[in-house]
Design an enzyme around this catalytic site. Structure first.
Site, PDB file in Angstrom:
ATOM      1  N   SER A 239       0.848  -1.188   0.000  1.00 31.74           N
ATOM      2  CA  SER A 239       0.000   0.000   0.000  1.00 31.74           C
ATOM      3  C   SER A 239       0.885   1.239   0.000  1.00 31.74           C
ATOM      4  O   SER A 239       2.110   1.139   0.067  1.00 31.74           O
ATOM      5  CB  SER A 239      -0.912   0.008   1.224  1.00 31.74           C
ATOM      6  N   LYS A 240       0.222   2.378  -0.031  1.00 29.32           N
ATOM      7  CA  LYS A 240       0.945   3.654  -0.138  1.00 29.32           C
ATOM      8  C   LYS A 240       2.008   3.813   0.938  1.00 29.32           C
ATOM      9  O   LYS A 240       3.072   4.348   0.692  1.00 29.32           O
ATOM     10  CB  LYS A 240      -0.046   4.818  -0.040  1.00 29.32           C
TER      11      LYS A 240
END
Ligand code: GLU
Length: 467
Positions: A239-240
């Site tokens: 994820s980010k």
């Protein structure tokens, strides 16, 4: 099917960025096609007309081109094939493997409630409806088998079994006549002659659905291979917060495409303990059955290590162009002969660089234009004694004709000895004079990078500063 030449494909949806999971899928498809002497194709799954802008499609083409994974034939655009998707549904209706479902929204809702209460999937009464069709909108559904199993013989996961009673009658065409995703994928893969579907395991459930559509059309299923997803270094889904995820970001961070290929190949596949291998080796060794079933973890240290390796291997002329682009993006005012200067400097500084950005940082000193602005600290080093010593050194440097690292190292040692001091007595000042405080390699390396003329001029500039 097994004696047909292998055809693989990458089928990205244009979302505006290209995820490294997609890049890895592209790489595995490319490797497998090359390994088997087959073809590797590209299909742009652009049926979501809102997201599939020209810019988003361009991101895919650019990402694949940057990675060196361009398809062997022109791209197929899914949205342009809608008529063929519809024609396949007509075939299925004629074969009796699909039916028109005239349930109204209210009827569907009631069936949903009932199905939930009875612990089964939704079924339409129109599946086996006799009589005349009403004059109202309909969807076309797949007539799925009601019992038995659908087995996806996956090359990575082994046989994955689905109970048919748990699979509802998938919609193939919506009321507005648009085809659904799973239908389009099957028709496109079939028409493109795809023999091996290699993709992320988020599509494993779709493989069961798609198998039923293949059967409904009387077509052979392709070989399936579903790759485990890429996770972050901590094992959680990428994820980010794990940093870069898009191919473009890796490019911007200064990774080389060959390093990315080597690195991505290792994410879920490997050849013994080999860490570093080139495309030829990967092609010779790659086989789907060696893909590991567990999710792969992103490891920045490994990627950096590989990138450093490829930076040290790369043609300096190519790196000079890439580093120039980094400097240009940072608005560094480049001297006219920047390419020549970089060509000379890159081999001297690249050993310590993990990325092109670091390589760019390491070459700023040589590209800066005279007279350099000296930081206060550097000026502080230039006391009278040191200035006198540097001017004696300048005279020595002006006389030497061999401007190589080895010769200059010897010259500096010899000079220190003749002055009766250690290098530490004037080295830091010389370094500041040559670099203006920017990071620079050791002294002899800096002198070679700058060249005889520029080195002497920088010394003259510094020695003429009035304090
Ligand atoms: N378009 C799908 C995606 O981007 C891939 C579908 C497939 O490979 O079958 O995830």
């Amino acid at each position: 099917m097994s004696d047909r030449p292998v055809v693989t494909r990458i089928a990205p949806s244009p979302t505006g960025s290209m995820h490294i999971g997609t890049a890895r899928t592209a790489l595995f498809n490319w490797l497998y096609a090359r390994h088997t002497g087959g073809k590797y194709l590209l299909r742009v799954e652009d049926t979501d007309r809102e997201r599939s802008t020209e810019a988003a499609v361009k991101v895919i083409f650019e990402g694949l081109a940057w990675l060196g994974l361009e398809a062997d034939e022109p791209a197929v655009f899914q949205a342009a094939r809608v008529d063929l998707h519809r024609a396949a549904v007509e075939t299925m209706l004629a074969r009796g493997s699909a039916y028109r479902d005239y349930m109204t929204a209210e009827e569907l809702e009631a069936e949903r409630t009932l199905a939930r209460a009875e612990g089964r999937v939704v079924r339409s009464a129109w599946r086996d409806a006799p009589g005349d069709p009403p004059d109202r909108p309909f969807v076309v559904r797949l007539k799925s088998p009601l019992d038995g199993e659908t087995i996806v013989n996956d090359q990575v996961k082994g046989p994955v079994r689905f109970h048919n009673k748990d699979l509802d009658d998938l919609i193939l065409l919506r009321t507005d006549g648009t085809p659904t995703y799973n239908l389009a994928v099957v028709v496109d893969d079939h028409d493109m002659g795809v023999t091996h579907v290699i993709r992320g395991d988020d599509h494993l459930n779709n493989a069961a659905r798609q198998t039923l559509i293949y059967h409904g059309l009387g077509w052979d299923t392709p070989v399936w291979a579903h790759l485990p997803l890429i996770h972050g270094p901590d094992g959680a889904k990428l994820s980010k917060r794990h940093g870069a995820q898009a191919v473009g970001e890796f490019a911007e961070m200064g990774y080389l495409p060959e390093a990315m290929r080597n690195y991505l190949a290792k994410l879920g596949w490997g050849h013994g303990d080999d860490e570093i291998f080139n495309d030829e080796q990967a092609i010779a060794w790659f086989d789907i059955k060696d893909v590991v079933g567990a999710p792969a973890r992103l490891d920045w240290a490994k990627l950096n290590h590989l990138n450093n390796h490829y930076l040290r291997q790369a043609d300096p002329a190519r790196l000079a162009v890439l580093v120039t682009a980094v400097h240009a993006s940072r608005d560094l005012d480049l001297p006219a002969r920047a390419q020549d200067i970089l060509l000379r400097t890159i081999p001297l500084v690249r050993d310590g660089a993990k990325t092109l950005l670091e390589l760019a940082d390491a070459t700023v000193f040589v590209l800066r234009q005279r007279p350099l602005e000296m930081p206060e600290k550097a000026l502080g080093l230039l006391n009278d004694e040191t200035r006198a010593r540097l001017s004696r050194l300048r005279a020595r440097l002006a006389q030497t004709t061999s401007w190589t690292v080895a010769e200059l190292e010897a010259l500096l040692r010899d000079f220190a000895e003749s002055e009766g001091v250690g290098l530490g007595k004037f080295g830091p000042a010389l370094r500041s004079v040559l670099s203006g405080g920017s990071p620079a390699p050791d002294l002899a390396g800096a002198l070679v990078a700058l060249g005889n003329h520029e080195s002497l001029e920088r010394l003259d500039d510094a020695l003429s500063i009035n304090r």
